[in-house]
Design a protein around this motif. Structure first.
Motif, PDB file in Angstrom:
ATOM      1  N   GLY A 185      -7.557   3.697   0.933  1.00 36.00           N
ATOM      2  CA  GLY A 185      -7.810   2.878  -0.242  1.00 36.00           C
ATOM      3  C   GLY A 185      -7.541   3.641  -1.526  1.00 36.00           C
ATOM      4  O   GLY A 185      -6.641   4.489  -1.601  1.00 36.00           O
ATOM      5  N   THR A 186      -8.316   3.350  -2.561  1.00 35.93           N
ATOM      6  CA  THR A 186      -8.148   3.950  -3.885  1.00 35.93           C
ATOM      7  C   THR A 186      -9.452   4.612  -4.303  1.00 35.93           C
ATOM      8  O   THR A 186     -10.531   4.012  -4.187  1.00 35.93           O
ATOM      9  CB  THR A 186      -7.749   2.888  -4.920  1.00 35.93           C
ATOM     10  OG1 THR A 186      -6.531   2.264  -4.510  1.00 35.93           O
ATOM     11  CG2 THR A 186      -7.547   3.514  -6.293  1.00 35.93           C
ATOM     12  N   CYS A 205      -1.477  -2.333  -8.296  1.00 37.82           N
ATOM     13  CA  CYS A 205      -1.296  -1.749  -6.976  1.00 37.82           C
ATOM     14  C   CYS A 205      -2.142  -2.483  -5.943  1.00 37.82           C
ATOM     15  O   CYS A 205      -3.104  -3.184  -6.275  1.00 37.82           O
ATOM     16  CB  CYS A 205      -1.687  -0.264  -6.981  1.00 37.82           C
ATOM     17  SG  CYS A 205      -0.836   0.701  -8.248  1.00 37.82           S
ATOM     18  N   ALA A 260       0.843  -1.196   0.000  1.00 37.39           N
ATOM     19  CA  ALA A 260       0.000   0.000   0.000  1.00 37.39           C
ATOM     20  C   ALA A 260       0.885   1.255   0.000  1.00 37.39           C
ATOM     21  O   ALA A 260       2.019   1.230   0.495  1.00 37.39           O
ATOM     22  CB  ALA A 260      -0.909  -0.006   1.220  1.00 37.39           C
ATOM     23  N   VAL A 287      -4.784  -1.920  -4.105  1.00 29.94           N
ATOM     24  CA  VAL A 287      -5.798  -0.857  -4.151  1.00 29.94           C
ATOM     25  C   VAL A 287      -6.622  -0.790  -2.879  1.00 29.94           C
ATOM     26  O   VAL A 287      -7.152   0.265  -2.524  1.00 29.94           O
ATOM     27  CB  VAL A 287      -6.731  -1.064  -5.367  1.00 29.94           C
ATOM     28  CG1 VAL A 287      -5.945  -0.903  -6.653  1.00 29.94           C
ATOM     29  CG2 VAL A 287      -7.397  -2.438  -5.320  1.00 29.94           C
ATOM     30  N   ARG A 301      -4.639   7.575  -4.290  1.00 30.84           N
ATOM     31  CA  ARG A 301      -4.399   6.582  -3.259  1.00 30.84           C
ATOM     32  C   ARG A 301      -3.724   7.252  -2.069  1.00 30.84           C
ATOM     33  O   ARG A 301      -2.888   8.144  -2.232  1.00 30.84           O
ATOM     34  CB  ARG A 301      -3.515   5.454  -3.783  1.00 30.84           C
ATOM     35  CG  ARG A 301      -4.155   4.627  -4.886  1.00 30.84           C
ATOM     36  CD  ARG A 301      -3.256   3.460  -5.271  1.00 30.84           C
ATOM     37  NE  ARG A 301      -1.988   3.935  -5.821  1.00 30.84           N
ATOM     38  CZ  ARG A 301      -0.815   3.319  -5.650  1.00 30.84           C
ATOM     39  NH1 ARG A 301      -0.764   2.223  -4.907  1.00 30.84           N
ATOM     40  NH2 ARG A 301       0.282   3.790  -6.201  1.00 30.84           N
TER      41      ARG A 301
END
Length: 693
Positions: A633-634, A659, A608, A661, A628
């Motif tokens: 989170g995303t 990624c 992350a 995410v 991000r």
């Protein structure tokens, strides 16, 4: 002449067979054809996908390979094979690079490939320029010239590398006044037959258009004619998400159903008419009639490469056992000591092998020989209860050899075929079916139902037989589906970036309705008005309902993180080696190596983000940003474009897969196409936790 050993008359088993009914014959230790053809395909793939290797480098590689082949002519067989493979790989790369470096000619014969939403896409031959125009403007094979035209939009780009496009040929979108018609399609027998088949295909499409239900009409047209234009836009993507698109598009599944089921009455009629020619000649006539019907079916089904490959492979596989073998077996027929006087057993020996063959009677063997044009005197008496004859062994279709032959034809006709996704998926699935179906069937084999129940009461033989038949069919279907999915996984991972693990069972769930719709569709196309619409609606509803149930489950589809293609391919190759290897030590080592590589592939390679990260994707006229942050989170802020293609697959998808995410949120500023065009794709493939805007 000597009597033929008939597979329909004789039951053959080896002294220590793996399964009853199989003859364990030694494999040829040296098969150069199985190495040379893949070398040609690998060379073509490198020539089409590696632009860093110039055309001059491929020419030098061919010259070097030719010199090496001439020098290896005085070496051993394996040395000559290695030199020949190197030369073929260089030739494949040279042909592919030469085809890609050729200029795009704007004059040529139009070859249609696909119709969708009132437009037709095709290629100008002999070049490779893709064009798109309104349907009905140009006939197939007509010579045209392009004046103007607008090149299709570029692909969107993101911070991570996108999978290769399905085709690197530029596509030109044409208006009616930008097309100059130079000459009609070429006359002659070939052109007349092609136009007749096109008219027949159009007539069949009009008959299928009489189905009232729109969903059923679109599915039937897709299954019968390969026409996806009548489907709603979200239906093909539903098949893609559930891993069942191969069942919708006309491919090998439909070819097998048509050849084995729909053409069965025709083949039976031809067999009845040709039975006076003798058993073997009647069999040849039946298979020739089936092959001719399949050749007629290919252009009606759209003449797509998967259809043509499947039809050719099926016809060759059915005709291969009819070719006389070069080797023979000495068969001794003796009276069975534990049977009636009319029962005989034959013992055949060929190069030290011992085969036991059961025949119903001596007279039947004589009649079989006489039907094949051989006098009964060929069965010479050896003792009081023994007869002997020299019988040529019947051939069996070699699946891997047929696979190599089809690949050779494909790479010879199309130099860049090895780099096309459809070719990769088709040939990988076929090879997986040939190599992995039988081993997986033995592994997944279910126990035979007991003759008595828990209370000691005997079960019905009919019930046990039905249960065994159902179990065999289920295990065989699951094994075939698993083998095909595993074999195509490297290309799916590399080119698509997602797969559906539950597609194995989704395929089984829709196989029955698809077969019913295919059979009823052909019946309605040949005899319009004889099939009520309700018979189409019910299977179509069952198929779509099953797919929607699978689509709601996790894993349909499952995003695949970016991994090296060689690593994925090595894991699959080692897995198949563990299945097909004969030595137990080799199987164990291959299985351990495959498990280790699979663990490496599945372990997360990214972490992350530690700080706030904002990625603005290159989508042209539009907006798409990925935000991000630790613990957040995303977030996807808008996702669309007006002048770029594949925003989801080429830009957003690789970024989300590459990624960690975490939770995904979607924010929309306003609902225009240049802001929300890719949102449905994101929602259908990722678990979106929050929406805003």
């Amino acid at each position: 002449m000597s009597p033929r050993w008939k597979g329909s008359r004789w039951s053959a088993t080896a002294t220590d067979p793996e399964r009853p009914g199989d003859v364990d014959t030694p494999r040829a230790p040296f098969r150069p054809f199985l190495w040379a053809v893949p070398a040609l395909a690998v060379g073509g793939w490198l020539g089409a996908t590696e632009p860093a290797i110039e055309l001059s480098a491929w020419r030098w590689a061919v010259l070097t390979g030719l010199v090496a082949a001439l020098g290896a002519a005085f070496g051993g067989a394996r040395v000559r094979l290695a030199a020949a493979c190197a030369l073929l790989a260089a030739l494949g790369g040279l042909r592919a690079r030469d085809a890609l470096s050729a200029p795009f000619d704007r004059v040529g014969a139009f070859e249609p490939r696909r119709e969708f939403d009132g437009s037709v896409r095709g290629t100008l031959r002999p070049g490779r320029l893709d064009v798109e125009m309104e349907s009905g403007l140009v006939e197939a094979g007509e010579a045209i010239a392009i004046r103007g035209g607008r090149y299709a939009a570029e692909r969107a780009r993101g911070p991570f590398a996108a999978p290769p496009p399905r085709s690197d040929a530029p596509r030109v979108e044409l208006l009616p006044d930008e097309i100059v018609r130079l000459a009609p399609p070429a006359d002659g027998t070939g052109g007349a037959v092609e136009r007749a088949l096109e008219r027949w295909r159009a007539a069949l499409g009009e008959r299928l258009g009489a189905i009232q239900d729109r969903e059923a009409r679109g599915i039937v047209a897709a299954l019968v004619l390969g026409d996806l234009g009548g489907l709603d836009p979200d239906v093909p993507d539903l098949f893609v998400r559930t891993g069942t698109f191969h069942a919708l598009a006309v491919s090998g599944v439909q070819v097998v159903l048509v050849a084995a089921v729909l053409l069965a009455p025709l083949v039976a009629l031809v067999g009845v008419l040709a039975r006076r020619l003798g058993p073997r000649r009647a069999h040849v006539t039946r298979e020739a009639a089936r092959a001719a019907a399949l050749a007629l079916y290919v252009p009606i089904a759209g003449a797509g490469p998967p259809v043509a490959r499947a039809a050719l492979a099926f016809a060759l596989a059915r005709m291969a056992p009819l070719i006389r073998a070069d080797r023979a077996a000495v068969v001794r027929v003796r009276r069975a000591p534990t049977r009636t006087d009319s029962a005989w057993i034959a013992e055949a020996g060929d190069d030290g092998e011992r085969i036991h063959v059961a025949a119903e009677s001596r007279n039947e063997a004589r009649n079989e020989a006489h039907g094949d044009g051989v006098e009964p005197a060929a069965l010479e008496p050896v003792a009081a209860d023994t007869r002997a004859a020299v019988c040529p062994l019947a051939r069996r279709a070699d699946g891997v050899a047929l696979w190599c032959l089809a690949l050779l034809v494909e790479c010879t006709l199309h130099p860049c075929a090895a780099a096309e996704l459809s070719v990769q998926l088709s040939f990988a699935a076929t090879l997986g079916l040939v190599l992995g179906t039988s081993p997986l069937r033995r592994i997944l084999r279910l126990p035979t139902p007991r003759a008595v129940d828990a209370l000691g009461r005997p079960r019905s033989p009919l019930q046990r037989a039905c249960v065994v038949r159902a179990e065999v069919a289920f295990v065989g279907a699951v094994s075939a589906s698993l083998a095909a999915v595993a074999a195509t996984l490297p290309f799916v991972w590399w080119r698509l970036g997602e797969w559906a693990p539950l597609g194995v069972f989704a395929t089984l769930a829709i196989a029955g309705p698809a077969a019913v719709l295919l059979a009823l569709g052909w019946l309605a196309a040949i005899a319009p008005g004889c099939v009520p619409d309700v018979l189409f609606v019910l299977p179509a509803r069952a198929m779509m309902g099953a797919l929607r149930v699978f689509d709601a489950l996790p894993g349909t589809p499952e995003p695949l993180p970016p991994r090296p293609a060689w690593c994925v391919g090595a894991a699959i190759v080692l897995g198949f080696a563990a299945l097909v290897a004969r030595e137990s030590a080799v199987r164990r080592r291959a299985a351990r190596a495959a498990a280790l590589l699979a663990a490496v592939l599945l372990v997360p390679w990214t972490t992350a983000p530690r700080t706030l990260t904002i990625d603005a994707l290159d989508v042209g006229h539009g907006t798409c940003c990925l935000v991000r942050a630790p613990g957040w989170g995303t977030w996807v802020f808008d996702a669309g474009s007006r002048d770029r293609t594949e925003v989801a697959r080429a830009a957003i998808g690789p970024a989300l897969r590459a990624c960690d995410v975490g939770r995904i949120g979607v924010v929309l500023t306003h609902p225009d196409r240049d802001h929300d065009g890719a949102v449905p794709w994101i929602v259908s493939r990722f678990a979106v936790a929050a929406y805003a805007g």
